[in-house]
Design a protein around this motif. Structure first.
Motif, short mmCIF file in Angstrom:
data_model
loop_
_atom_site.label_atom_id
_atom_site.label_comp_id
_atom_site.label_asym_id
_atom_site.label_seq_id
_atom_site.Cartn_x
_atom_site.Cartn_y
_atom_site.Cartn_z
N GLU A 88 0.81 -1.22 0.00
CA GLU A 88 0.00 0.00 0.00
C GLU A 88 0.84 1.26 0.00
OE1 GLU A 88 -2.46 -0.45 3.45
OE2 GLU A 88 -3.80 -1.87 2.47
N THR A 89 2.05 1.19 0.52
CA THR A 89 2.82 2.42 0.73
C THR A 89 4.12 2.50 -0.05
OG1 THR A 89 3.95 1.46 2.65
CG2 THR A 89 1.91 2.68 3.06
N SER A 90 4.43 1.52 -0.88
CA SER A 90 5.70 1.58 -1.60
C SER A 90 5.54 1.17 -3.05
CB SER A 90 6.74 0.70 -0.92
OG SER A 90 6.52 -0.65 -1.23
N PHE A 91 6.59 1.39 -3.78
CA PHE A 91 6.62 1.02 -5.19
C PHE A 91 7.55 -0.17 -5.44
CE2 PHE A 91 5.44 5.51 -5.14
CZ PHE A 91 4.25 5.45 -5.84
N HIS A 92 7.92 -0.86 -4.38
CA HIS A 92 8.79 -2.02 -4.53
C HIS A 92 8.06 -3.14 -5.24
CE1 HIS A 92 10.89 -0.06 -1.08
NE2 HIS A 92 11.92 -0.38 -1.84
N GLN A 93 8.82 -3.98 -5.90
CA GLN A 93 8.23 -5.13 -6.56
C GLN A 93 7.80 -6.16 -5.52
OE1 GLN A 93 11.12 -6.62 -9.32
NE2 GLN A 93 10.64 -5.07 -10.84
N LEU A 94 6.81 -6.95 -5.88
CA LEU A 94 6.25 -7.95 -4.98
C LEU A 94 7.31 -8.88 -4.42
CD1 LEU A 94 3.69 -9.03 -3.71
CD2 LEU A 94 3.32 -10.41 -5.76
N LYS A 95 8.23 -9.34 -5.25
CA LYS A 95 9.28 -10.25 -4.80
C LYS A 95 10.17 -9.58 -3.76
CE LYS A 95 10.83 -14.05 -7.42
NZ LYS A 95 11.47 -14.67 -8.50
N GLN A 96 10.46 -8.31 -3.97
CA GLN A 96 11.30 -7.56 -3.04
C GLN A 96 10.60 -7.41 -1.70
OE1 GLN A 96 12.29 -3.66 -4.47
NE2 GLN A 96 14.09 -3.50 -3.18
N ILE A 97 9.32 -7.12 -1.71
CA ILE A 97 8.54 -6.99 -0.47
C ILE A 97 8.49 -8.34 0.24
CG2 ILE A 97 6.25 -6.57 0.49
CD1 ILE A 97 5.94 -4.39 -1.69
N GLY A 98 8.26 -9.40 -0.51
CA GLY A 98 8.23 -10.75 0.08
C GLY A 98 9.53 -11.08 0.78
N SER A 99 10.62 -10.72 0.16
CA SER A 99 11.93 -10.96 0.75
C SER A 99 12.11 -10.17 2.04
CB SER A 99 13.02 -10.59 -0.25
OG SER A 99 14.28 -10.74 0.32
N GLN A 100 11.62 -8.96 2.07
CA GLN A 100 11.76 -8.11 3.26
C GLN A 100 11.01 -8.67 4.46
OE1 GLN A 100 10.30 -4.29 2.02
NE2 GLN A 100 12.14 -3.78 0.88
N VAL A 101 9.92 -9.39 4.21
CA VAL A 101 9.10 -9.88 5.32
C VAL A 101 9.25 -11.40 5.51
CG1 VAL A 101 7.45 -8.00 5.15
CG2 VAL A 101 6.99 -10.13 3.93
N GLY A 102 10.19 -12.01 4.82
CA GLY A 102 10.46 -13.43 5.03
C GLY A 102 9.55 -14.37 4.28
N ILE A 103 8.87 -13.89 3.25
CA ILE A 103 8.02 -14.74 2.43
C ILE A 103 8.78 -15.01 1.14
CG2 ILE A 103 5.85 -14.97 1.18
CD1 ILE A 103 4.62 -13.02 3.22
N THR A 104 9.07 -16.28 0.88
CA THR A 104 9.80 -16.64 -0.33
C THR A 104 8.92 -17.50 -1.21
OG1 THR A 104 10.72 -18.58 0.76
CG2 THR A 104 12.02 -16.57 0.85
N ASP A 105 9.34 -17.71 -2.44
CA ASP A 105 8.59 -18.57 -3.36
C ASP A 105 8.36 -19.93 -2.73
OD1 ASP A 105 8.58 -16.58 -5.26
OD2 ASP A 105 10.30 -17.38 -6.35
N GLY A 106 7.11 -20.34 -2.69
CA GLY A 106 6.77 -21.65 -2.15
C GLY A 106 6.65 -21.72 -0.65
N ALA A 107 6.88 -20.60 0.06
CA ALA A 107 6.78 -20.61 1.53
C ALA A 107 5.78 -19.55 1.95
CB ALA A 107 8.14 -20.32 2.16
N GLY A 108 5.20 -19.73 3.10
CA GLY A 108 4.24 -18.77 3.58
C GLY A 108 4.50 -18.42 4.96
#
Length: 85
Positions: free
Chosen positions: A65-85
């Motif tokens: 909601e507050t940034s222009f980062h790519q989804l993958k970059q945001i996922g990485s910042q919060v510990g969500i990686t491909d295939g993990a939740g």
């Protein structure tokens, strides 16, 4: 809230990109894994990993909601990686 559980929730929310394990959390507050899980659920209302997943998703939503980062970059910042939740 039990002080040990408060401490862990603070650690989790402050370090969402860390690859947490139940064993690590329990060890940080010097409890056995079963006792830690029971105490955490009693205090928070959810198991530790479910709580962590919810915190990660909430932070990811805030970032979207507050940034222009790519989804993958945001996922990485919060510990969500491909295939993990």
């Amino acid at each position: 809230m039990d002080g040990r559980i408060f401490y862990i929730t603070e650690q989790l929310t402050g370090n969402l990109n860390h690859d947490w394990t139940i064993e690590e959390m329990a060890g940080m507050v010097e409890l056995s894994v079963p006792h830690f899980q029971k105490l955490f659920k009693r205090n928070v209302g959810a198991p530790p990993m479910a709580y962590l997943r919810e915190q990660r998703l909430e932070r990811a939503c805030e970032c979207l909601e507050t940034s222009f980062h790519q989804l993958k970059q945001i996922g990485s910042q919060v510990g969500i990686t491909d295939g993990a939740g």
